[in-house]
Design an enzyme around this catalytic site. Structure first.
Site, PDB file in Angstrom:
ATOM      1  N   LYS A   1      -1.398   3.704 -18.730  1.00 41.34           N
ATOM      2  CA  LYS A   1      -1.335   4.184 -17.346  1.00 41.34           C
ATOM      3  C   LYS A   1      -1.153   5.694 -17.368  1.00 41.34           C
ATOM      4  CE  LYS A   1       2.337   3.733 -14.514  1.00 41.34           C
ATOM      5  NZ  LYS A   1       3.284   3.071 -13.560  1.00 41.34           N
TER       6      LYS A   1
ATOM      7  N   LYS B   1       8.630  -3.708  -8.583  1.00 38.87           N
ATOM      8  CA  LYS B   1       9.801  -3.092  -9.200  1.00 38.87           C
ATOM      9  C   LYS B   1      11.037  -3.694  -8.535  1.00 38.87           C
ATOM     10  CE  LYS B   1       7.720   1.355 -10.441  1.00 38.87           C
ATOM     11  NZ  LYS B   1       7.631   2.793 -10.084  1.00 38.87           N
TER      12      LYS B   1
ATOM     13  N   GLY C   1       8.200  -0.060 -14.070  1.00 40.08           N
ATOM     14  CA  GLY C   1       9.442   0.391 -14.695  1.00 40.08           C
ATOM     15  C   GLY C   1       9.967   1.656 -14.062  1.00 40.08           C
TER      16      GLY C   1
ATOM     17  N   SER D   1       3.335   4.054 -19.741  1.00 40.28           N
ATOM     18  CA  SER D   1       3.045   5.057 -18.725  1.00 40.28           C
ATOM     19  C   SER D   1       3.078   6.439 -19.366  1.00 40.28           C
ATOM     20  CB  SER D   1       4.078   4.969 -17.595  1.00 40.28           C
ATOM     21  OG  SER D   1       3.814   5.926 -16.602  1.00 40.28           O
TER      22      SER D   1
ATOM     23  N   ASP E   1      -1.800   6.323 -11.734  1.00 40.50           N
ATOM     24  CA  ASP E   1      -0.694   6.225 -10.776  1.00 40.50           C
ATOM     25  C   ASP E   1      -0.478   7.589 -10.136  1.00 40.50           C
ATOM     26  OD1 ASP E   1       1.577   5.696  -9.329  1.00 40.50           O
ATOM     27  OD2 ASP E   1       2.879   5.414 -11.068  1.00 40.50           O
TER      28      ASP E   1
ATOM     29  N   GLU F   1      -2.942   3.275  -8.458  1.00 41.72           N
ATOM     30  CA  GLU F   1      -1.625   2.908  -7.947  1.00 41.72           C
ATOM     31  C   GLU F   1      -1.100   3.937  -6.944  1.00 41.72           C
ATOM     32  OE1 GLU F   1       2.872   2.021  -9.741  1.00 41.72           O
ATOM     33  OE2 GLU F   1       1.173   2.351 -11.079  1.00 41.72           O
TER      34      GLU F   1
ATOM     35  N   ASP G   1       2.824   0.376  -4.716  1.00 40.24           N
ATOM     36  CA  ASP G   1       4.115   0.458  -5.400  1.00 40.24           C
ATOM     37  C   ASP G   1       5.176   0.800  -4.360  1.00 40.24           C
ATOM     38  OD1 ASP G   1       6.386   1.256  -6.791  1.00 40.24           O
ATOM     39  OD2 ASP G   1       5.368   2.601  -8.156  1.00 40.24           O
TER      40      ASP G   1
ATOM     41  N   LYS H   1      -0.362   9.082 -15.241  1.00 39.53           N
ATOM     42  CA  LYS H   1       0.116   9.691 -14.009  1.00 39.53           C
ATOM     43  C   LYS H   1      -0.878  10.775 -13.592  1.00 39.53           C
ATOM     44  CE  LYS H   1       4.189   7.614 -13.601  1.00 39.53           C
ATOM     45  NZ  LYS H   1       4.623   6.848 -12.401  1.00 39.53           N
TER      46      LYS H   1
END
Length: 368
Positions: A161, A263, A291, A135, A189, A214, A239, A163
């Protein structure tokens, strides 16, 4: 299972670099660990709360309070036959899933150590290694982000991934695609940063061939995600919205998600995470393991979970040095893009005493 007591330990772990998401920037982790002591063995759990309630309603000081005053005494009085009863005993108490997950994890670790069985075997793992994704946080400028992505690809990570948030999305993804090509598995995400009014803007991501978007909308907006899924072509992954097998079933039925990030802390524990995995598999919905910047203790459990058959997408099971120069356990590493699943009893890892003592900021013993 005769429980003698629990140790609550806070450790301060500085990050190798700031990790920024749409809800804030982390430069260190104040991690709450639980050591469960039974008459047969000891076990470790890690609580994934943040210092403030920005990712979820939970936060670390509240977790300490609810554990010491309510959860741990209740478990001590319950005369458990095994860790599988933790969720049932704590069910009358609303919320605080991350605290529940941490104590269930510690008791499950202790139980499995006493019986010589691994966490992975208990959960139903079918792989001895899992693909590692990474990430990448929000940064000050795109060139810096591109350098970071390039470094992670050189290290062997098989999925990136990014953000994102309003103002840091389309141009960023385009730059990554232009630099590294369309063959790199890429997803984004948003951590709830958008609203349904941004649907057409988010649809612009369709041109980049992403694995998924996400959690674009608020965690409670399940209907909004269902509407968004009919507008954008990129698969929607939930998520924060998924807090239990029940909420996962509702999201699948409504068409609000076609992929689920599991998660364990967010859903109340690894046993509930397994139930979500089984539910998703029954509906043909792929899952992957998210995570929360865990230490090696939580990372070991996540890797075991990610080895279940329904985890068909690479998860955020990055190496220890992605976030920490020094981990609490022997460091997790990736080889050819994969991470080995611990095979020893329980979690298969334990904290290194001298490192644990050096990073500890407080210790509290709770007899039950």
């Amino acid at each position: 299972m005769n429980i003698e007591g629990f140790e609550l330990r806070r450790v301060a772990m500085p990050l190798v670099s700031p990790f920024r998401t749409s809800f804030g920037t982390q430069t260190s982790r104040d991690i709450l660990l639980i050591r469960a002591v039974t008459d047969a063995a000891e076990g470790w759990g890690e609580c994934v709360t943040l210092p403030t309630p920005v990712y979820s309603p939970e936060y670390t000081d509240a977790a300490v309070d609810v554990l010491t005053r309510i959860f741990l005494p209740a478990l001590g009085a319950a005369r458990l036959s095994g860790a599988h009863e933790v969720a049932e005993v704590l069910h009358p108490f609303k919320g605080h899933r991350m605290a529940k997950a941490a104590v269930e994890m510690a008791l499950l670790d202790a139980e499995l150590r006493a019986e010589g069985r691994s966490f992975a075997r208990e959960l139903g793992a079918v792989h001895d290694r899992v693909p590692s994704g990474v990430s990448v946080g929000i940064m000050d400028e795109i060139p810096r982000l591109l350098d970071a992505v390039g470094a992670y690809l050189d290290e062997g990570y098989v999925r990136i991934k990014l953000k994102i948030e309003p103002g840091w999305d389309i141009d960023v993804v385009r730059a990554v695609r232009e630099r590294f090509g369309d063959d790199v598995p890429l997803q984004v995400d948003a951590n709830t940063a958008y609203t349904l009014r941004d649907a057409q803007h988010l649809a612009r991501l369709d041109e980049f061939g992403l694995l998924l978007i996400e959690q674009p909308l608020e965690e409670e907006d399940m209907l909004g995600h269902a509407d968004l899924a009919r507008i954008v072509k990129t698969p929607i992954c939930l998520d924060e919205t998924i807090t239990s097998a029940q909420s996962a079933a509702a999201a699948i039925r409504l068409g609000a998600t076609s992929i689920i990030n599991i998660k364990p802390g967010r859903v109340g524990g690894y046993l509930e995470a397994r139930r979500i995995h089984d539910l998703a598999a029954a509906h043909g919905v792929p899952v992957w393991c998210g995570g929360m910047v865990e230490s090696g203790i939580g990372r070991a459990a996540n890797v075991a979970l990610a080895a279940l058959p329904g985890f068909t997408l690479p998860g955020d099971v990055s190496a220890s040095d992605r976030f920490y120069r020094v981990d609490l356990t022997e460091p997790f590493v990736i080889t050819d893009g994969y991470m080995s699943v611990p095979q020893g009893p329980g979690l298969g890892v334990t904290p290194i005493p001298e490192i644990l003592d050096e990073l500890t900021t407080s210790v509290e013993w709770v007899a039950v």
